[in-house]
Every structure is written in structure tokens, then in C-alpha cells.
Design a protein around this motif. Structure first.
Motif, mmCIF file in Angstrom:
data_model
loop_
_atom_site.group_PDB
_atom_site.id
_atom_site.type_symbol
_atom_site.label_atom_id
_atom_site.label_comp_id
_atom_site.label_asym_id
_atom_site.label_seq_id
_atom_site.Cartn_x
_atom_site.Cartn_y
_atom_site.Cartn_z
ATOM 1 N N TYR A 10 -33.896 -6.995 14.741
ATOM 2 C CA TYR A 10 -33.810 -5.662 14.138
ATOM 3 C C TYR A 10 -35.173 -5.235 13.590
ATOM 4 N N MET A 11 -35.904 -6.174 12.977
ATOM 5 C CA MET A 11 -37.210 -5.861 12.383
ATOM 6 C C MET A 11 -38.340 -5.858 13.417
ATOM 7 N N ASN A 12 -38.069 -6.395 14.604
ATOM 8 C CA ASN A 12 -39.081 -6.570 15.649
ATOM 9 C C ASN A 12 -40.175 -7.543 15.216
ATOM 10 N N ARG A 13 -39.752 -8.633 14.590
ATOM 11 C CA ARG A 13 -40.701 -9.675 14.199
ATOM 12 C C ARG A 13 -41.144 -10.449 15.435
ATOM 13 N N SER A 14 -42.362 -11.001 15.380
ATOM 14 C CA SER A 14 -42.906 -11.704 16.540
ATOM 15 C C SER A 14 -42.442 -13.155 16.612
ATOM 16 N N HIS A 15 -41.878 -13.700 15.531
ATOM 17 C CA HIS A 15 -41.466 -15.098 15.547
ATOM 18 C C HIS A 15 -39.954 -15.228 15.747
ATOM 19 N N THR A 16 -39.539 -16.429 16.084
ATOM 20 C CA THR A 16 -38.124 -16.723 16.299
ATOM 21 C C THR A 16 -37.523 -17.390 15.063
ATOM 22 N N LYS A 28 -42.147 6.604 6.052
ATOM 23 C CA LYS A 28 -42.417 7.686 6.997
ATOM 24 C C LYS A 28 -43.348 7.213 8.115
ATOM 25 N N LYS A 29 -43.116 7.758 9.302
ATOM 26 C CA LYS A 29 -43.950 7.499 10.482
ATOM 27 C C LYS A 29 -43.857 6.055 10.976
ATOM 28 N N THR A 30 -42.800 5.341 10.598
ATOM 29 C CA THR A 30 -42.563 4.007 11.159
ATOM 30 C C THR A 30 -41.509 4.116 12.251
ATOM 31 N N ALA A 31 -41.460 3.095 13.099
ATOM 32 C CA ALA A 31 -40.455 3.076 14.159
ATOM 33 C C ALA A 31 -39.050 3.108 13.564
ATOM 34 N N LEU A 32 -38.851 2.402 12.455
ATOM 35 C CA LEU A 32 -37.530 2.363 11.823
ATOM 36 C C LEU A 32 -37.091 3.756 11.384
ATOM 37 N N GLU A 33 -38.008 4.526 10.826
ATOM 38 C CA GLU A 33 -37.674 5.885 10.385
ATOM 39 C C GLU A 33 -37.248 6.735 11.576
ATOM 40 N N VAL A 34 -37.944 6.589 12.692
ATOM 41 C CA VAL A 34 -37.608 7.356 13.903
ATOM 42 C C VAL A 34 -36.244 6.931 14.439
ATOM 43 N N PHE A 35 -35.991 5.618 14.491
ATOM 44 C CA PHE A 35 -34.719 5.119 15.012
ATOM 45 C C PHE A 35 -33.541 5.629 14.186
ATOM 46 N N ILE A 36 -33.698 5.590 12.861
ATOM 47 C CA ILE A 36 -32.609 6.050 11.993
ATOM 48 C C ILE A 36 -32.401 7.555 12.158
ATOM 49 N N ARG A 37 -33.488 8.301 12.213
ATOM 50 C CA ARG A 37 -33.389 9.766 12.350
ATOM 51 C C ARG A 37 -32.713 10.160 13.662
ATOM 52 N N LYS A 38 -32.951 9.387 14.715
ATOM 53 C CA LYS A 38 -32.362 9.690 16.017
ATOM 54 C C LYS A 38 -31.008 9.021 16.233
ATOM 55 N N GLY A 39 -30.515 8.322 15.197
ATOM 56 C CA GLY A 39 -29.212 7.684 15.306
ATOM 57 C C GLY A 39 -29.206 6.412 16.116
ATOM 58 N N HIS A 50 -58.888 -7.396 4.422
ATOM 59 C CA HIS A 50 -57.838 -6.879 5.303
ATOM 60 C C HIS A 50 -58.164 -7.225 6.759
ATOM 61 N N ILE A 51 -57.278 -7.976 7.379
ATOM 62 C CA ILE A 51 -57.410 -8.353 8.791
ATOM 63 C C ILE A 51 -56.420 -7.485 9.580
ATOM 64 N N PRO A 52 -56.911 -6.487 10.347
ATOM 65 C CA PRO A 52 -56.033 -5.423 10.852
ATOM 66 C C PRO A 52 -55.428 -5.677 12.231
ATOM 67 N N PHE A 53 -55.019 -6.904 12.508
ATOM 68 C CA PHE A 53 -54.486 -7.212 13.836
ATOM 69 C C PHE A 53 -53.109 -7.862 13.732
ATOM 70 N N CYS A 54 -52.233 -7.509 14.675
ATOM 71 C CA CYS A 54 -50.887 -8.093 14.762
ATOM 72 C C CYS A 54 -50.531 -8.319 16.224
ATOM 73 N N ARG A 55 -49.633 -9.271 16.462
ATOM 74 C CA ARG A 55 -49.161 -9.500 17.824
ATOM 75 C C ARG A 55 -48.285 -8.339 18.298
ATOM 76 N N GLN A 56 -47.440 -7.850 17.398
ATOM 77 C CA GLN A 56 -46.590 -6.706 17.718
ATOM 78 C C GLN A 56 -46.262 -5.976 16.432
ATOM 79 N N ALA A 57 -45.755 -4.755 16.580
ATOM 80 C CA ALA A 57 -45.521 -3.888 15.422
ATOM 81 C C ALA A 57 -44.112 -4.096 14.877
ATOM 82 N N CYS A 58 -44.020 -4.539 13.632
ATOM 83 C CA CYS A 58 -42.709 -4.608 12.979
ATOM 84 C C CYS A 58 -42.203 -3.185 12.749
ATOM 85 N N HIS A 59 -40.924 -2.972 12.950
ATOM 86 C CA HIS A 59 -40.376 -1.618 12.916
ATOM 87 C C HIS A 59 -40.493 -0.938 11.556
ATOM 88 N N TYR A 60 -40.580 -1.722 10.485
ATOM 89 C CA TYR A 60 -40.571 -1.154 9.137
ATOM 90 C C TYR A 60 -41.970 -0.990 8.540
#
Length: 380
Positions: A133-139, A198-209, A7-17
Motif C-alpha cells: 500500500y505504501m509502495n515501500r522498496s523492501h519486503t 498534497k501532490k503525493t501519489a497517495l493524495e491522487v489515489f484517494i482523490r480518484k477513488g 540530505h541525501i536525495p536518492f531513493c530506489r522508488q517513490a513511497c506513495h505518502y
């Protein structure tokens, strides 16, 4: 033969899901690589049988996180430590999970000179709106370019990830995503329904509308489209989320589903050996600090009892095209479990969600999208 997961635990940015263990800070990455080498040395006997000088590995899988963030020199360092204690089978499968933005032509050429012989590329979509929408780091452009670049570098064993059920993704766009992979003759596709963890950015976004909820009808419909198109182009739907050309099934995943022993290295990594499951702490700094002091990182473990082993076998087997082996259940678990298996199967055989052969119980095409829910009804 056993395998190793790293397991390599590093990312450029956090995907929302995403709910896997990762960090967007790479400050301690050099320390992590050295800590990982220490864990490799400390765990050298985990998979070893009596009088075995070196364990022969069938698979190595770099997951994450984003393993393609590693420099080639860091990968070489890790392989060098691994091969001090392990030997690769002559036809071993060595997979590296990767993102399109990390795989330029130079990086791909360098990777082709390492033991990595299978690339898992997290494309997810070729459409910019989905990636945003997913907040992926690539284009979208990088997603288009990476496949021909990987082929030019000599990689023939490539798997690509796609996600369906994304709000706003039309069926036409979904078909286009699938067909782009097929047009490059990618031999393996992993496709996942967008889920709200649970506890992902996507879950928070959906819960807050702030984001629309996932539409289960859309997901089910796009799953059917996926199954139909891949079947028409020679892919075998060998596991609920996995589609492969003959000879290109994921051997590492098949070993998981078959109960083959494996060692997990890195923070949050799981290991399995003869009914024992253990998992490292999901804390990268703690992981590094312990290994710098010459100690294994904290871990938890459990010995699976007979019920747990039965439940796990049924759950994983029903997700595959081979299904549950009835005779295996009798021999491994006994007549009581076999009777429970057959009793639980009755309603699904009656409603067409399952099929029975002389030797196996298999989820039908109509039941595949509901496989996890069906499996749960077999648990004891």
C-alpha cells in the motif's frame, strides 16, 4: 554544541505518502557526492564562533531520501571532507537513515567501521499488505531480518520507524508491529500517523477513488495502543512521535527542538543559527550544477521575528514530555507573551487536554494525539 544535517536525495522508488525532496534516478549520484564535499568546504564557517579553529559537533544526521543507498566509499569520502573542518565530540551521535533492503550483513559490517553509531531503519510495517500500500522498496522478510543483522554487526543504538493508520491494518497487526520491535529490544521507536500530503501519489489515489481515505478514528485508536504498549515496556514518550528507553532519546532531534544551531547540507536542507533560518533549493541538478561552478546553491532565508520564535518554541515544546517552561517564556519573550500563553491554556486545562505544574504547561495523555491542533491555538 551544534549539529549537521546532510540530505541525501536518492531513493530506489517513490513511497506513495512521501513529500520529501528525492529522486529515483541515481545517475548523478557520483557528481552529487563531489558537490556535497564542495558545499561542506564553502560552508565551513557557518557554525564557527570567533577564534574557533574547528567546530565541535554533537550530532551528524544523514537524512533523505535514502542515505543507506550510498556506497561505503562515498560515505568515507563525505566524512573525510567533514573532518577537515569539524571535530566530533567524544560521545557524538552520528545517525544514518536506512532502508532494510540496503542493509545486508556485509553492508552493516562495513557501516560499523565508519563513524555512524546510530541506525534509523525505516521498517514502517512487518506486513506485506501495508508495504505494498505504501509502495515501500523492501519486503516483509527483509524487515524481519534487518534487526538481528544490525545487532550482530554491533549496532546498539537503533531506532526504527513505524506507520499506523494505514487502511486495512487491524489493531492486532499494529500490536504485532510494535511487539516485534520490542522483542528485539530496539531502544527507540519513531511512529507516525499516515498523513495525506498534497501532490503525493497517495493524495491522487484517494482523490480518484483508487485508495480508501485515512480513518482518523483508526489512527487515534492505534496511537493509544502505541502509547500503552511502549509505556508497559519501559519506553518514555518524550515527543509526540518518539518513544525511547532512558539514554536513547534522539539527541539530534532534541537539539532541533531546543533551538541549538545546525547546518543543513544538500538540496532542500535547512539550517538554523540565532534566529536565522535558511534552506537550500529543492532541486538536485541545480544544486550540483552550482557547486560544480564553485558557487553555493540558491537558497532562501528568513529572520524569525519575536512572534515566530514564540510560536515555534510553543509548538515544539508542547510536543515534548517536558512541555512549555513558563519562566522561560517570561524571561525570553516578556510578560505580554506569558499572559497570552496562560490565557490560551485555560480551556485545555479545564477540559483535561493539558496539565499545569509549578513550572511547566504539559499536554496530557488525553491531548497528545491532538497536540498539533492544540499548539496552533497558542500562536500569536
Amino acid at each position: 554544541m551544534p549539529g549537521i544535517y546532510i540530505h541525501i536525495p536518492f531513493c530506489r522508488q517513490a513511497c506513495h505518502y512521501c513529500n520529501f525532496h528525492f529522486s529515483v534516478s541515481q545517475k548523478r549520484r557520483p557528481e552529487f557526492v563531489q558537490a556535497l564535499k564542495k558545499e561542506i568546504a564553502l560552508q565551513k564557517d557557518f557554525l564557527k564562533a570567533d577564534n574557533q579553529e574547528k567546530v565541535i559537533l554533537d550530532t551528524i544526521y544523514f537524512g533523505g531520501g535514502t542515505p543507506s543507498l550510498l556506497e561505503i566509499s562515498e560515505l568515507d569520502d563525505i566524512f573525510s571532507e567533514l573532518f577537515t573542518y569539524y571535530q566530533l565530540a567524544s560521545d557524538a551521535e552520528v545517525t544514518l537513515e536506512s532502508n532494510p533492503d540496503d542493509l545486508g550483513p556485509e553492508k552493516l559490517a562495513a557501516l560499523s567501521n565508519t563513524p555512524v553509531n546510530r541506525l534509523s531503519i525505516g521498517i514502517q510495517s512487518f506486513h506485506a499488505s501495508d508495504l505494498k500500500y505504501m509502495n515501500r522498496s523492501h519486503t516483509a522478510e527483509q524487515a524481519e531480518k534487518v534487526l538481528p543483522d544490525a545487532e550482530k554487526a554491533g549496532f546498539k543504538n537503533i531506532t526504527a520507524d513505524l506507520i499506523y493508520g494505514t487502511p486495512g491494518m487491524s489493531d492486532a497487526q499494529w500490536k504485532e508491529n510494535i511487539m516485534k520491535l520490542i522483542s528485539h529490544d530496539i531502544p527507540h521507536i519513531s511512529a507516525y500517523s499516515l498523513t495525506v500530503e498534497k501532490k503525493t501519489a497517495l493524495e491522487v489515489f484517494i482523490r480518484k477513488g483508487k485508495a480508501p481515505p485515512v480513518d482518523e478514528e483508526q489512527s487515534a485508536r492505534q496511537f493509544e495502543i502505541l502509547c500503552e504498549i511502549t509505556s508497559q515496556h519501559g519506553y518514555e514518550h518524550y515527543e509526540i512521535s518518539n518513544f525511547g528507553k532512558p539514554g536513547f532519546f534522539s539527541r539530534h532531534n532534541l537539539s532541533y527542538w531546543s533551538g541549538v544551531p545546525y547546518l543543513g547540507l544538500g538540496p532542500s536542507a535547512h539550517s538554523y543559527l540565532d534566529g536565522l533560518r535558511r534552506w537550500n533549493i529543492a532541486n538536485t541538478c541545480n544544486y550540483i550544477d552550482n557547486l560544480q561552478n564553485g558557487q553555493l546553491p540558491p537558497f532562501e532565508q528568513e529572520n524569525l521575528d519575536k512572534d515566530q520564535q514564540y510560536n515555534e518554541y510553543v509548538m515544539t515544546a508542547l510536543r515534548t514530555m517536558w512541555g512549555v517552561n513558563k519562566e522561560l517564556v517570561k524571561k525570553r519573550f516578556g510578560d505580554d507573551y506569558f499572559e497570552k500563553l496562560m490565557h490560551a491554556s485555560r480551556k485545555f486545562l479545564k477540559n483535561g487536554k493539558m496539565q499545569e505544574t509549578s513550572s511547566h504547561l504539559i499536554i496530557s495523555a488525553e491531548g497528545k494525539f491532538l497536540a498539533d491542533g492544540i499548539s496552533a491555538e497558542f500562536f500569536v
